[in-house]
Write a protein that holds these residues in place. Sequence first.
Motif, PDB file in Angstrom:
ATOM      1  N   UNK A  30      -4.892  -1.744 -17.860  1.00  9.83           N
ATOM      2  CA  UNK A  30      -4.883  -1.042 -16.588  1.00  9.83           C
ATOM      3  C   UNK A  30      -4.453  -2.005 -15.492  1.00  9.83           C
ATOM      4  N   UNK A  31      -3.944  -1.430 -14.419  1.00  5.51           N
ATOM      5  CA  UNK A  31      -3.579  -2.208 -13.246  1.00  5.51           C
ATOM      6  C   UNK A  31      -4.178  -1.537 -12.024  1.00  5.51           C
ATOM      7  N   UNK A  32      -4.496  -2.352 -11.026  1.00  6.24           N
ATOM      8  CA  UNK A  32      -4.911  -1.785  -9.757  1.00  6.24           C
ATOM      9  C   UNK A  32      -3.680  -1.194  -9.087  1.00  6.24           C
ATOM     10  N   UNK A  33      -3.864  -0.051  -8.445  1.00  6.34           N
ATOM     11  CA  UNK A  33      -2.775   0.588  -7.714  1.00  6.34           C
ATOM     12  C   UNK A  33      -3.269   0.903  -6.308  1.00  6.34           C
ATOM     13  N   UNK A  34      -2.590   0.352  -5.313  1.00  2.00           N
ATOM     14  CA  UNK A  34      -2.963   0.578  -3.920  1.00  2.00           C
ATOM     15  C   UNK A  34      -1.868   0.020  -3.031  1.00  2.00           C
ATOM     16  N   UNK A  35      -1.957   0.341  -1.746  1.00  2.44           N
ATOM     17  CA  UNK A  35      -1.034  -0.207  -0.750  1.00  2.44           C
ATOM     18  C   UNK A  35      -1.762  -0.277   0.591  1.00  2.44           C
ATOM     19  N   UNK A  36      -1.630  -1.414   1.264  1.00  2.98           N
ATOM     20  CA  UNK A  36      -2.231  -1.616   2.583  1.00  2.98           C
ATOM     21  C   UNK A  36      -1.189  -2.186   3.516  1.00  2.98           C
ATOM     22  N   UNK A  37      -1.259  -1.792   4.779  1.00  5.24           N
ATOM     23  CA  UNK A  37      -0.393  -2.342   5.831  1.00  5.24           C
ATOM     24  C   UNK A  37      -1.232  -3.161   6.788  1.00  5.24           C
ATOM     25  N   UNK A  38      -0.818  -4.379   7.072  1.00 14.44           N
ATOM     26  CA  UNK A  38      -1.521  -5.235   8.022  1.00 14.44           C
ATOM     27  C   UNK A  38      -2.994  -5.364   7.684  1.00 14.44           C
ATOM     28  N   UNK A  39      -3.839  -5.141   8.668  1.00 11.22           N
ATOM     29  CA  UNK A  39      -5.284  -5.245   8.465  1.00 11.22           C
ATOM     30  C   UNK A  39      -5.900  -3.953   7.944  1.00 11.22           C
ATOM     31  N   UNK A  40      -5.111  -2.900   7.814  1.00  8.33           N
ATOM     32  CA  UNK A  40      -5.637  -1.617   7.363  1.00  8.33           C
ATOM     33  C   UNK A  40      -5.701  -1.564   5.838  1.00  8.33           C
ATOM     34  N   UNK A  41      -6.666  -0.835   5.320  1.00 13.13           N
ATOM     35  CA  UNK A  41      -6.749  -0.611   3.880  1.00 13.13           C
ATOM     36  C   UNK A  41      -7.467  -1.705   3.125  1.00 13.13           C
ATOM     37  N   UNK A  42      -7.650  -1.449   1.845  1.00 12.81           N
ATOM     38  CA  UNK A  42      -8.428  -2.341   0.990  1.00 12.81           C
ATOM     39  C   UNK A  42      -7.584  -3.104  -0.017  1.00 12.81           C
ATOM     40  N   UNK A  71       1.648  -5.871 -11.172  1.00 15.67           N
ATOM     41  CA  UNK A  71       2.344  -6.598 -10.123  1.00 15.67           C
ATOM     42  C   UNK A  71       1.623  -6.514  -8.805  1.00 15.67           C
ATOM     43  N   UNK A  72       1.955  -7.468  -7.948  1.00 17.10           N
ATOM     44  CA  UNK A  72       1.484  -7.460  -6.562  1.00 17.10           C
ATOM     45  C   UNK A  72       2.662  -7.876  -5.708  1.00 17.10           C
ATOM     46  N   UNK A  73       2.931  -7.096  -4.668  1.00 19.11           N
ATOM     47  CA  UNK A  73       4.044  -7.375  -3.766  1.00 19.11           C
ATOM     48  C   UNK A  73       3.487  -7.543  -2.359  1.00 19.11           C
ATOM     49  N   UNK A  74       3.868  -8.633  -1.704  1.00 12.40           N
ATOM     50  CA  UNK A  74       3.517  -8.842  -0.306  1.00 12.40           C
ATOM     51  C   UNK A  74       4.826  -8.863   0.470  1.00 12.40           C
ATOM     52  N   UNK A  75       4.961  -7.927   1.403  1.00 11.98           N
ATOM     53  CA  UNK A  75       6.178  -7.886   2.216  1.00 11.98           C
ATOM     54  C   UNK A  75       5.814  -8.070   3.676  1.00 11.98           C
ATOM     55  N   UNK A  76       6.728  -8.628   4.424  1.00  9.83           N
ATOM     56  CA  UNK A  76       6.508  -8.863   5.851  1.00  9.83           C
ATOM     57  C   UNK A  76       7.791  -9.314   6.489  1.00  9.83           C
ATOM     58  N   UNK A  77       7.698  -9.917   7.646  1.00 10.71           N
ATOM     59  CA  UNK A  77       8.874 -10.392   8.368  1.00 10.71           C
ATOM     60  C   UNK A  77       9.197 -11.840   8.014  1.00 10.71           C
ATOM     61  N   UNK A  79       7.174 -14.356   7.612  1.00 10.40           N
ATOM     62  CA  UNK A  79       6.145 -15.335   7.954  1.00 10.40           C
ATOM     63  C   UNK A  79       4.961 -15.256   7.007  1.00 10.40           C
ATOM     64  N   UNK A  80       4.651 -14.057   6.520  1.00  9.41           N
ATOM     65  CA  UNK A  80       3.533 -13.813   5.609  1.00  9.41           C
ATOM     66  C   UNK A  80       2.231 -14.359   6.181  1.00  9.41           C
ATOM     67  N   UNK A  81       2.102 -14.327   7.518  1.00 11.70           N
ATOM     68  CA  UNK A  81       0.858 -14.718   8.161  1.00 11.70           C
ATOM     69  C   UNK A  81      -0.113 -13.556   8.102  1.00 11.70           C
ATOM     70  N   UNK A  82      -1.404 -13.853   8.199  1.00 10.38           N
ATOM     71  CA  UNK A  82      -2.424 -12.810   8.157  1.00 10.38           C
ATOM     72  C   UNK A  82      -2.328 -11.858   9.338  1.00 10.38           C
ATOM     73  N   UNK A  83      -1.884 -12.344  10.494  1.00 11.30           N
ATOM     74  CA  UNK A  83      -1.829 -11.481  11.667  1.00 11.30           C
ATOM     75  C   UNK A  83      -0.486 -10.765  11.813  1.00 11.30           C
ATOM     76  N   UNK A  84       0.351 -10.824  10.791  1.00 11.48           N
ATOM     77  CA  UNK A  84       1.657 -10.173  10.807  1.00 11.48           C
ATOM     78  C   UNK A  84       1.482  -8.659  10.687  1.00 11.48           C
ATOM     79  N   UNK A  85       1.791  -7.921  11.770  1.00  9.73           N
ATOM     80  CA  UNK A  85       1.573  -6.473  11.760  1.00  9.73           C
ATOM     81  C   UNK A  85       2.521  -5.745  10.820  1.00  9.73           C
ATOM     82  N   UNK A  86       3.630  -6.383  10.442  1.00  4.76           N
ATOM     83  CA  UNK A  86       4.579  -5.770   9.508  1.00  4.76           C
ATOM     84  C   UNK A  86       4.231  -6.047   8.053  1.00  4.76           C
ATOM     85  N   UNK A  87       3.208  -6.831   7.818  1.00  8.86           N
ATOM     86  CA  UNK A  87       2.863  -7.211   6.452  1.00  8.86           C
ATOM     87  C   UNK A  87       2.272  -6.032   5.693  1.00  8.86           C
ATOM     88  N   UNK A  88       2.652  -5.925   4.420  1.00 11.14           N
ATOM     89  CA  UNK A  88       2.085  -4.893   3.550  1.00 11.14           C
ATOM     90  C   UNK A  88       1.821  -5.519   2.188  1.00 11.14           C
TER      91      UNK A  88
END
Length: 155
Positions: A30-42, A71-77, A79-88
């Motif tokens: 099994x794999x975890x399936x989810x998606x979060x944007x910025x600080x929202x979501x788990x 898989x795990x994908x981290x997307x952003x602008x 910078x991949x900083x924690x405060x990046x509002x475009x990060x998902x």
Amino acid sequence: MGRRCDLALLSLGVILLSNQISQANALLKRCYQCRSRGELGSCKDPFTFNATQAENERGVTAVPCASGWCGKVIEGQGSFREDDYDMATQRMCVQRGPSDSEDRCAYTVYNYKKVYMCFCQGDLCNGAVHLRVSTGFLMMAATLTSVLFTVVRFH
């Protein structure tokens, strides 16, 4: 006598059936399936759920994965900083893993975007960070422990 034999055969049948079911579950990855944007979501890191907790968390599921590769994908602008509002952050089952069948993380292009992507093979492996210890390191640690024990014992 016949009744005891029937009971023994029934018990044997239940044991064999439960063994087959547990083997089938062991093969199912099994794999975890989810998606979060910025600080929202788990879905973002740190990901603190186990399989039982994920069932109760909105937006996070543990899904069967035929390939066994998560898989795990981290997307952003970039910078991949924690405060990046475009990060998902997205966790999912992937159809197939790397051609060399090695777990890895690297920058790549996914859905026409530059992302940081990780592949792992195993049940719910795309959750928390796993520490991998090499066999060589374990052998070296065991040898060093043995030598230290011998030195301490004779002094």
